[in-house]
Design a protein around this motif. Structure first.
Motif, PDB file in Angstrom:
ATOM      1  N   ILE A  58      46.530  34.812  34.617  1.00 40.01           N
ATOM      2  CA  ILE A  58      47.375  34.227  35.666  1.00 40.01           C
ATOM      3  C   ILE A  58      46.772  32.922  36.189  1.00 40.01           C
ATOM      4  O   ILE A  58      47.493  32.000  36.605  1.00 40.01           O
ATOM      5  CB  ILE A  58      47.608  35.232  36.814  1.00 40.01           C
ATOM      6  CG1 ILE A  58      48.887  34.893  37.582  1.00 40.01           C
ATOM      7  CG2 ILE A  58      46.431  35.295  37.753  1.00 40.01           C
ATOM      8  CD1 ILE A  58      50.150  35.144  36.809  1.00 40.01           C
ATOM      9  N   SER A  59      45.460  32.806  36.148  1.00 45.23           N
ATOM     10  CA  SER A  59      44.820  31.565  36.567  1.00 45.23           C
ATOM     11  C   SER A  59      45.212  30.417  35.651  1.00 45.23           C
ATOM     12  O   SER A  59      45.570  29.324  36.111  1.00 45.23           O
ATOM     13  CB  SER A  59      43.296  31.731  36.558  1.00 45.23           C
ATOM     14  OG  SER A  59      42.879  32.715  37.476  1.00 45.23           O
ATOM     15  N   LEU A  60      45.167  30.663  34.349  1.00 46.94           N
ATOM     16  CA  LEU A  60      45.537  29.621  33.377  1.00 46.94           C
ATOM     17  C   LEU A  60      47.026  29.317  33.436  1.00 46.94           C
ATOM     18  O   LEU A  60      47.440  28.171  33.236  1.00 46.94           O
ATOM     19  CB  LEU A  60      45.131  30.051  31.967  1.00 46.94           C
ATOM     20  CG  LEU A  60      43.626  30.033  31.678  1.00 46.94           C
ATOM     21  CD1 LEU A  60      43.334  30.682  30.333  1.00 46.94           C
ATOM     22  CD2 LEU A  60      43.099  28.613  31.710  1.00 46.94           C
ATOM     23  N   VAL A  61      47.834  30.345  33.706  1.00 50.45           N
ATOM     24  CA  VAL A  61      49.272  30.111  33.860  1.00 50.45           C
ATOM     25  C   VAL A  61      49.530  29.156  35.026  1.00 50.45           C
ATOM     26  O   VAL A  61      50.330  28.224  34.931  1.00 50.45           O
ATOM     27  CB  VAL A  61      50.016  31.445  34.079  1.00 50.45           C
ATOM     28  CG1 VAL A  61      51.464  31.196  34.515  1.00 50.45           C
ATOM     29  CG2 VAL A  61      49.992  32.277  32.797  1.00 50.45           C
ATOM     30  N   GLY A  62      48.835  29.371  36.139  1.00 53.92           N
ATOM     31  CA  GLY A  62      48.998  28.495  37.291  1.00 53.92           C
ATOM     32  C   GLY A  62      48.619  27.064  36.978  1.00 53.92           C
ATOM     33  O   GLY A  62      49.330  26.123  37.352  1.00 53.92           O
ATOM     34  N   VAL A  63      47.505  26.887  36.271  1.00 51.07           N
ATOM     35  CA  VAL A  63      47.071  25.532  35.908  1.00 51.07           C
ATOM     36  C   VAL A  63      48.093  24.874  34.988  1.00 51.07           C
ATOM     37  O   VAL A  63      48.426  23.690  35.140  1.00 51.07           O
ATOM     38  CB  VAL A  63      45.680  25.578  35.239  1.00 51.07           C
ATOM     39  CG1 VAL A  63      45.283  24.203  34.722  1.00 51.07           C
ATOM     40  CG2 VAL A  63      44.634  26.077  36.233  1.00 51.07           C
ATOM     41  N   GLY A  64      48.618  25.639  34.041  1.00 52.11           N
ATOM     42  CA  GLY A  64      49.624  25.083  33.137  1.00 52.11           C
ATOM     43  C   GLY A  64      50.902  24.690  33.857  1.00 52.11           C
ATOM     44  O   GLY A  64      51.467  23.613  33.598  1.00 52.11           O
ATOM     45  N   LEU A  65      51.369  25.536  34.772  1.00 54.84           N
ATOM     46  CA  LEU A  65      52.579  25.211  35.536  1.00 54.84           C
ATOM     47  C   LEU A  65      52.364  23.987  36.421  1.00 54.84           C
ATOM     48  O   LEU A  65      53.263  23.149  36.568  1.00 54.84           O
ATOM     49  CB  LEU A  65      52.986  26.416  36.392  1.00 54.84           C
ATOM     50  CG  LEU A  65      53.495  27.639  35.631  1.00 54.84           C
ATOM     51  CD1 LEU A  65      53.734  28.801  36.587  1.00 54.84           C
ATOM     52  CD2 LEU A  65      54.766  27.309  34.854  1.00 54.84           C
ATOM     53  N   GLY A  66      51.161  23.875  36.998  1.00 58.78           N
ATOM     54  CA  GLY A  66      50.865  22.706  37.817  1.00 58.78           C
ATOM     55  C   GLY A  66      50.900  21.424  37.010  1.00 58.78           C
ATOM     56  O   GLY A  66      51.437  20.397  37.457  1.00 58.78           O
TER      57      GLY A  66
END
Length: 412
Positions: A58-66
């Motif tokens: 979920i951390s990497l998902v957040g960075v990707g969405l940002g």
């Protein structure tokens, strides 16, 4: 609003501030890997392997969405505003992790922090390319990205000092970000240039030509779709290599028969090579052209990764091989960012960098997962290195299809 050109003798504040923003990205790369073993051992917050996987993903998902959806706003509202807002946002939610009562909120705060952090890299690199004198964009990009590895190494050393008190890690990261905000506010001039702005001149966002299209829709308009596809594939493969190697190199080397201590040392050697490679790659890209060097970098990476599948008895030779692999593999992805900054016009630079970084984060998620599957199947050595080599070859093929000069870009 009148233009506010930067004096001929440029301040070093923007250079160092963008570098420090990348240090925060390096912190984020390492911090979960540093604290998860403690959380799994103590089972604090209810952590188990499933919860740890959820938090990491979920951390990497957040960075990707940002990167995908927030970074393009820098083309509309200006790099300075977005960079300040995102650093502040990331810092607040990094501090919030400290008070998370369970795995679910831990993951939610990491997701929210990632949204801010994901936009920092594209905004900072777009800013530094706006600010860089003509002909120095690649070296400025790669030098800025050395902050990423410095942050990762510094965070690893901090972990050695404070773990098992894992909360200190997030307190340190959050406070560091908040400390950076006032410097960004007072020392960073506006950065979004208008189409007519001379190279190296910074102006307020309001003077950008409103007729210029911004956002991802613009990447679907000619002549950009082929360019966007090529950089998407290359970024995906590039970050698959970076995260896959950082996560699994010690395991791959251990399965090859090397001692665990040697395998961990090789990870450090790999990252030292990465810093050296960033400096060398940027200088060569400015001298010989970003496309030529990025193709060479991915091509050599493929050969070196395949070469690592051969068992080496000589320790000096092994360390040299891993060092040189780090020189090429990690800076290859950064060269993609440098080329994107050059090939797209200024009013789309933040959007293009956000797209490149956002798609790349999908590779960052899948890289460790693919290699982990090979480890589970018991075939990580040598097939892990073959998979990495194939990824580098696919990046070369994708970038070959991208033209040296995009039609309509007469300034390249």
């Amino acid at each position: 609003m009148p233009q506010t050109p930067v004096s001929s003798k440029k301040s070093q504040w923007p250079v160092w501030l963008c570098w420090l923003a990348m240090v925060l990205d390096g912190f984020d790369l390492v911090v979960l890997g540093a604290v998860i073993p403690t959380l799994l051992k103590t089972k604090e917050l209810g952590f188990d392997p499933v919860g740890a996987t959820f938090a990491a993903t979920i951390s990497l998902v957040g960075v990707g969405l940002g990167a995908l959806f927030i970074a393009p706003l820098s083309d509309r509202f200006g790099r300075r505003r977005l960079l300040i807002a995102c650093v502040a946002w990331f810092s607040v939610f990094t501090l919030a992790v400290v008070i998370a009562p369970n795995v679910a909120l831990f993951g939610l705060f990491r997701l929210l922090a990632g949204l801010g952090l994901g936009a920092c890299l594209p905004a900072a690199l777009a800013y530094i390319n706006d600010y860089a004198p003509a002909g120095s964009g690649a070296s400025n990009t790669t030098r800025t990205m050395t902050g990423y590895h410095v942050g990762a190494v510094a965070t690893a050393f901090l972990a050695l000092m404070v773990i098992p008190d894992w909360r200190v890690m997030f307190i340190a990261g959050g406070l560091a970000g908040l400390a950076l905000v006032p410097f960004l506010w007072f020392k960073l001039p506006e950065s979004l240039p208008s189409k007519a702005a001379p190279e190296g001149t910074l102006e307020p966002a309001e003077v950008a030509e409103e007729s210029q299209p911004v956002g991802f829709k613009s990447l679907l308009q000619k002549p950009y779709p082929l360019v966007a596809l090529g950089i998407a594939v290359a970024s995906f493969m590039g970050l698959l290599l970076v995260y896959g190697l950082n996560t699994w190199l010690p395991t791959l080397m251990a399965e090859a028969g090397y001692s665990l201590s040697s395998s961990l040392t090789l990870l450090l050697v790999l990252n030292i090579g990465a810093v050296a490679g960033l400096v060398l790659a940027g200088w060569l890209a400015d001298k010989h052209g970003a496309k030529r060097i990025v193709l060479m970098w991915f091509g050599v990476s493929a050969v070196l990764l395949a070469f690592l599948s051969i068992k080496m008895q000589n320790e000096l030779l092994l360390n040299a091989a891993v060092f040189v692999t780090g020189v090429f593999v990690f800076s290859a992805q950064v060269l993609v960012y440098a080329w994107v900054s050059q090939i797209f016009p200024a009013h789309l630079r933040g959007t293009a960098l956000g797209f490149s970084a956002g798609v790349g984060r999908i590779g960052a998620i899948l890289g460790p997962a693919v290699t982990g599957t090979l480890v589970t199947l018991g075939i990580a050595y040598p097939w892990g290195f073959y998979v990495f080599a194939a990824a580098a070859v696919l990046a070369v093929l994708a970038l070959v299809a991208v033209p040296h000069v995009v039609p309509g870009r007469n300034d390249l």
